[in-house]
Write an enzyme that holds these catalytic residues in place. Structure first.
Site, PDB file in Angstrom:
ATOM      1  N   LYS A 112       0.807  -1.224   0.000  1.00 61.35           N
ATOM      2  CA  LYS A 112       0.000   0.000   0.000  1.00 61.35           C
ATOM      3  C   LYS A 112       0.837   1.271   0.000  1.00 61.35           C
ATOM      4  O   LYS A 112       0.369   2.306  -0.445  1.00 61.35           O
ATOM      5  CB  LYS A 112      -0.988   0.000   1.173  1.00 61.35           C
ATOM      6  CG  LYS A 112      -2.027  -1.113   1.037  1.00 61.35           C
ATOM      7  CD  LYS A 112      -3.286  -0.910   1.848  1.00 61.35           C
ATOM      8  CE  LYS A 112      -4.290  -2.015   1.468  1.00 61.35           C
ATOM      9  NZ  LYS A 112      -5.524  -1.965   2.204  1.00 61.35           N
ATOM     10  N   LYS A 194      -5.501 -10.596  -5.218  1.00 63.58           N
ATOM     11  CA  LYS A 194      -6.664 -10.910  -4.375  1.00 63.58           C
ATOM     12  C   LYS A 194      -7.816  -9.966  -4.693  1.00 63.58           C
ATOM     13  O   LYS A 194      -7.601  -8.812  -5.085  1.00 63.58           O
ATOM     14  CB  LYS A 194      -6.297 -10.875  -2.885  1.00 63.58           C
ATOM     15  CG  LYS A 194      -6.235  -9.505  -2.279  1.00 63.58           C
ATOM     16  CD  LYS A 194      -6.335  -9.538  -0.744  1.00 63.58           C
ATOM     17  CE  LYS A 194      -6.463  -8.108  -0.248  1.00 63.58           C
ATOM     18  NZ  LYS A 194      -7.074  -7.877   1.009  1.00 63.58           N
ATOM     19  N   LYS A 197     -11.471  -4.512  -2.104  1.00 62.43           N
ATOM     20  CA  LYS A 197     -12.483  -3.458  -2.068  1.00 62.43           C
ATOM     21  C   LYS A 197     -12.041  -2.249  -2.855  1.00 62.43           C
ATOM     22  O   LYS A 197     -12.853  -1.511  -3.394  1.00 62.43           O
ATOM     23  CB  LYS A 197     -12.641  -2.966  -0.625  1.00 62.43           C
ATOM     24  CG  LYS A 197     -13.345  -3.862   0.285  1.00 62.43           C
ATOM     25  CD  LYS A 197     -13.365  -3.136   1.627  1.00 62.43           C
ATOM     26  CE  LYS A 197     -13.750  -4.065   2.711  1.00 62.43           C
ATOM     27  NZ  LYS A 197     -13.361  -3.510   4.016  1.00 62.43           N
TER      28      LYS A 197
HETATM   29  P1  ATP Z   1      -8.718  -4.100   0.556  1.00 63.93           P
HETATM   30  O1  ATP Z   1      -9.053  -5.234  -0.339  1.00 63.93           O
HETATM   31  O2  ATP Z   1      -9.195  -2.784   0.043  1.00 63.93           O
HETATM   32  O3  ATP Z   1      -7.324  -4.096   1.051  1.00 63.93           O
HETATM   33  P2  ATP Z   1      -9.857  -5.725   2.521  1.00 63.93           P
HETATM   34  O4  ATP Z   1     -11.100  -6.270   1.936  1.00 63.93           O
HETATM   35  O5  ATP Z   1      -8.660  -6.582   2.584  1.00 63.93           O
HETATM   36  O6  ATP Z   1      -9.597  -4.338   1.847  1.00 63.93           O
HETATM   37  P3  ATP Z   1     -10.895  -5.618   5.290  1.00 63.93           P
HETATM   38  O7  ATP Z   1     -12.169  -4.924   5.350  1.00 63.93           O
HETATM   39  O8  ATP Z   1     -10.064  -5.238   6.418  1.00 63.93           O
HETATM   40  O9  ATP Z   1     -10.026  -5.212   4.024  1.00 63.93           O
HETATM   41  O10 ATP Z   1     -11.100  -7.185   5.230  1.00 63.93           O
HETATM   42  C1  ATP Z   1     -12.059  -7.812   6.026  1.00 63.93           C
HETATM   43  C2  ATP Z   1     -11.826  -9.292   6.067  1.00 63.93           C
HETATM   44  O11 ATP Z   1     -11.947  -9.870   4.763  1.00 63.93           O
HETATM   45  C3  ATP Z   1     -10.435  -9.694   6.565  1.00 63.93           C
HETATM   46  O12 ATP Z   1     -10.578 -10.800   7.443  1.00 63.93           O
HETATM   47  C4  ATP Z   1      -9.706 -10.110   5.325  1.00 63.93           C
HETATM   48  O13 ATP Z   1      -8.717 -11.070   5.592  1.00 63.93           O
HETATM   49  C5  ATP Z   1     -10.824 -10.703   4.494  1.00 63.93           C
HETATM   50  N1  ATP Z   1     -10.527 -10.636   3.047  1.00 63.93           N
HETATM   51  C6  ATP Z   1     -10.236  -9.522   2.342  1.00 63.93           C
HETATM   52  N2  ATP Z   1     -10.047  -9.812   1.031  1.00 63.93           N
HETATM   53  C7  ATP Z   1     -10.212 -11.154   0.919  1.00 63.93           C
HETATM   54  C8  ATP Z   1     -10.162 -12.067  -0.182  1.00 63.93           C
HETATM   55  N3  ATP Z   1      -9.903 -11.657  -1.415  1.00 63.93           N
HETATM   56  N4  ATP Z   1     -10.393 -13.379   0.059  1.00 63.93           N
HETATM   57  C9  ATP Z   1     -10.684 -13.820   1.307  1.00 63.93           C
HETATM   58  N5  ATP Z   1     -10.747 -13.004   2.393  1.00 63.93           N
HETATM   59  C10 ATP Z   1     -10.524 -11.695   2.213  1.00 63.93           C
END
Ligand code: ATP
Ligand code: LTN
Length: 328
Positions: A112, A194, A197
Site C-alpha cells: 500500500k 486478491k 475493495k
Molecule cells: P482491501 O481489499 O481494500 O485491502 P480488505 O477487503 O482486505 O480491503 P478488510 O475490510 O479489512 O479489508 O477485510 C475484512 C476481512 O476480509 C479480513 O478478514 C480479510 O482477511 C478478508 N478478506 C479480504 N479480502 C479477501 C479475499 N480476497 N479473500 C478472502 N478473504 C478476504
C-alpha cells in the site's frame, strides 16, 4: 470453556464475496459456541484518505451487513472501534514494544505504501492497532482471510514479548482462524491478485450488494484461460480455479464435486450456473441489509455494543497500565 472471538472489517465500502467467504461467514458460524466481539474498524479505515461523509455512511453499511449475514447482536457484541477509547490507548502502549524492523516487513504496508516517503505513519502502525484490537478483549480466536496471517503472527509476537516482560497473564495469546476454501478469493479480472475493495475495476469483484445483472456480468467477463478444461489447478489455471472455489463455497459442494460436475463442459455454461448460485445466495442478504440499514434499531445496537465492549476494554487497560507502571 467458551472462547472469546474477535474480528473486524474496515468501513471502506464495496464489501465483496472475498470478505464474506474469508471472514464474515466464519463470524456467524462461530457465534454458536463462543463469545463473539465484532468490530467496525473505522480507525483502520483512515490510514488512507477518506471522505468524512462517506466514512460515516460506510460505518453503518458494515454494521447492517454484519447483521444481514447473520450476526445476532443479542448474542454477539457489535460496535464501532472509535467508540471505545481503549483501542487507540493500547495501540500506543504496544507501539513501544513493537520493532520498526518487524513492521517494515509487513507485506500489506509494502503493497500500500510502495516505498512512498509520504505514506502516512498510520499505515505503517496499522498492524499494531490491529494487535491492540485483538489483545484488548483477551481474544482466543481471530477469524480472518489468509491475507491477515502476517498481522496475526505479529500480534502473537508482540503479546508474547510483553508477557515475557510483565507476566504471562498480561495478554491472552490469540490464534488466527483461516478457512481452507474461500480464505483467499482472487480478483475476477486478474486471478493472480486478491479480490479487493479498493481495486478500480468494479468488475474485478462481486460486492455483496451488487444487483443480479452486475453479478452476472462480472462472472461472464471473468478472466480464465484458453485451454477450455474445467479443472482445479491454482498454479496453471488460476481463473477457473478461483471460480471453482467460489462455486463450491456458495453451493456447498466440495471442490472435487464441483469439478466433477462440470468436467467436459464449456466455460460459458459453467459461468452461467455459477452466476445463478451466487445470486441465489446473495439475494436474501441484500434484502435483509436494505431493511436493517433503514431501521432505527441499528444505532441502538451500536451504542449498546460500544458499552459492552468498553466494559471489557477498561478492565484490560487497568490491568495493562498496572503491569507497565502507568498512571497514578
Ligand atoms: P482491501 O481489499 O481494500 O485491502 P480488505 O477487503 O482486505 O480491503 P478488510 O475490510 O479489512 O479489508 O477485510 C475484512 C476481512 O476480509 C479480513 O478478514 C480479510 O482477511 C478478508 N478478506 C479480504 N479480502 C479477501 C479475499 N480476497 N479473500 C478472502 N478473504 C478476504
Ligand atoms: N486488518 C484487518 C482488519 C482488522 C482486523 C482487526 C481483523 C482490523 N483489526 C482485528 C481481525 C482482528 C483487515 O482485514 N484488513
Amino acid at each position: 470453556m467458551t472462547k472469546r472471538v474477535f474480528s473486524g472489517v474496515q468501513p471502506t465500502g464495496n464489501i465483496h464475496i472475498g470478505n464474506y467467504l474469508g471472514a464474515l461467514q466464519q463470524f456467524t458460524r462461530l457465534q454458536d459456541e463462543n463469545e463473539c466481539v465484532y468490530c467496525i474498524v473505522d480507525l483502520h479505515a483512515i490510514t488512507l484518505p477518506k471522505d468524512p461523509k462517506e466514512l460515516k455512511e460506510n460505518i453503518l453499511d458494515v454494521a447492517a451487513l454484519y447483521m444481514a449475514v447473520g450476526i445476532d447482536p443479542a448474542r454477539s457484541v457489535v460496535f464501532v472501534q472509535s467508540d471505545v477509547p481503549g483501542h487507540a490507548e493500547l495501540a500506543w502502549a504496544l507501539m513501544c514494544y513493537a520493532y520498526t524492523g518487524e513492521l517494515s516487513r509487513m507485506t500489506q504496508f509494502k503493497d500500500k505504501s510502495r516505498g512512498n516517503e509520504s505514506a502516512p505513519m498510520g499505515l505503517f502502525a496499522y498492524p499494531i492497532l490491529m494487535a491492540a484490537d485483538i489483545l484488548l478483549y483477551d481474544s482466543d480466536i481471530v477469524p480472518v482471510g489468509n491475507d491477515q496471517k502476517q498481522h496475526i503472527e505479529l500480534t502473537r509476537d508482540i503479546a508474547i514479548r510483553v508477557n515475557n516482560k510483565y507476566g504471562d497473564d498480561t495478554f491472552v495469546i490469540p490464534e488466527g482462524r483461516f478457512l481452507k476454501e474461500g480464505a483467499r478469493v482472487m480478483a475476477l479480472d486478474d486471478p493472480t491478485a486478491k479480490m479487493s475493495k479498493s481495486a478500480e475495476n468494479p468488475l474485478s469483484r462481486i460486492s455483496l450488494l451488487d444487483d443480479d445483472a452486475t453479478i452476472r456480468k462480472a462472472i461472464m467477463r471473468s478472466v480464465t484461460d484458453s485451454d477450455g478444461e474445467i479443472r482445479f489447478d491454482p498454479e496453471g489455471k488460476p481463473g477457473i480455479s478461483n471460480l471453482l472455489t467460489i462455486y463450491s463455497a456458495f453451493s456447498g459442494l466440495s471442490q472435487a464435486e464441483a469439478e466433477a460436475r462440470y468436467k467436459g463442459q464449456g466455460y460459458g455454461a459453467f459461468k452461467k450456473e455459477l452466476a445463478e448460485v451466487v445470486t441465489d445466495a446473495l439475494t436474501p442478504i441484500r434484502r435483509a441489509y436494505t431493511e436493517i440499514r433503514r431501521s432505527e434499531a441499528l444505532l441502538r445496537v451500536l451504542k449498546d455494543g460500544a458499552e459492552r465492549a468498553n466494559a471489557v476494554a477498561e478492565r484490560t487497560m487497568r490491568r495493562v497500565k498496572e503491569r507497565i507502571g502507568l498512571g497514578t
